[in-house]
Design an enzyme around this catalytic site. Structure first.
Site, mmCIF file in Angstrom:
data_model
loop_
_atom_site.group_PDB
_atom_site.id
_atom_site.type_symbol
_atom_site.label_atom_id
_atom_site.label_comp_id
_atom_site.label_asym_id
_atom_site.label_seq_id
_atom_site.Cartn_x
_atom_site.Cartn_y
_atom_site.Cartn_z
ATOM 1 N N SER A 70 0.768 -1.242 0.196
ATOM 2 C CA SER A 70 0.144 -0.024 -0.141
ATOM 3 C C SER A 70 0.820 1.771 0.354
ATOM 4 O O SER A 70 0.034 2.074 -0.184
ATOM 5 C CB SER A 70 -1.012 0.058 0.991
ATOM 6 O OG SER A 70 -0.254 0.181 2.209
ATOM 7 N N LYS A 107 0.891 4.306 7.206
ATOM 8 C CA LYS A 107 0.254 5.644 5.912
ATOM 9 C C LYS A 107 0.223 6.896 5.805
ATOM 10 O O LYS A 107 1.048 7.001 7.106
ATOM 11 C CB LYS A 107 -1.178 4.973 6.410
ATOM 12 C CG LYS A 107 -1.891 3.576 5.532
ATOM 13 C CD LYS A 107 -1.921 3.131 4.566
ATOM 14 C CE LYS A 107 -3.028 2.490 4.439
ATOM 15 N NZ LYS A 107 -2.538 0.882 4.238
#
Length: 149
Positions: A70, A107
């Protein structure tokens, strides 16, 4: 750099710096020549400790291994080792290791208009909006990434 492994649930590998050994490597500080090297460079030797170079606050720093794709757009690839500092403030656009609803994730923080989003750096993943209903904790801010080539 020596690491002590800490086992945590939900597949995040976390390591604490191990300062029981002081391992130093030779640092080539003059750059790596793509042409003809200087003979004088053979006599220069400077040592560097990666723990000292990468860790500013030993008590608040840990290592975590990336699992997944990701964050590939930010240069964080599966298997990379992250240096994470818990003493840094989580601000907009920083990359953070977070715990949300029983899962660990890394993230980019997107903070605006009193909203927080955890943004991936891969178009195949969608951002996560953090709401009051989430069990959410920022574990620390990523300061460095160590890659295997």
């Amino acid at each position: 750099m020596s690491l002590k492994f800490l086992s945590l649930k939900n597949s995040l590998e976390i390591y604490n710096p191990d300062d029981s050994e002081n391992i130093e490597a030779v640092l080539v500080d003059s750059g790596i020549s793509a042409g003809f090297p200087s003979p004088a460079d053979d006599f220069k030797e400077v040592k560097i400790s990666l723990d000292k170079a990468l860790i500013k606050n030993k008590e608040a720093t840990f290592y975590a291994r990336v699992s997944g794709q990701s964050m590939i757009g930010a240069g964080l690839d599966d298997g990379d080792l992250l240096v994470v500092d818990r003493s840094l403030d989580p601000t907009h656009n920083k990359i953070a290791v977070c715990f949300i609803d029983g899962e660990f994730t890394v993230k980019r923080l997107h903070i605006s208009d009193n909203k927080v989003f955890l943004k991936p750096e891969n178009p195949n993943y969608t951002p996560i909006e953090v709401t009051k209903d989430n069990n959410f904790l920022i574990w620390g801010i990523v300061t460095h990434v160590i890659k295997k080539v």
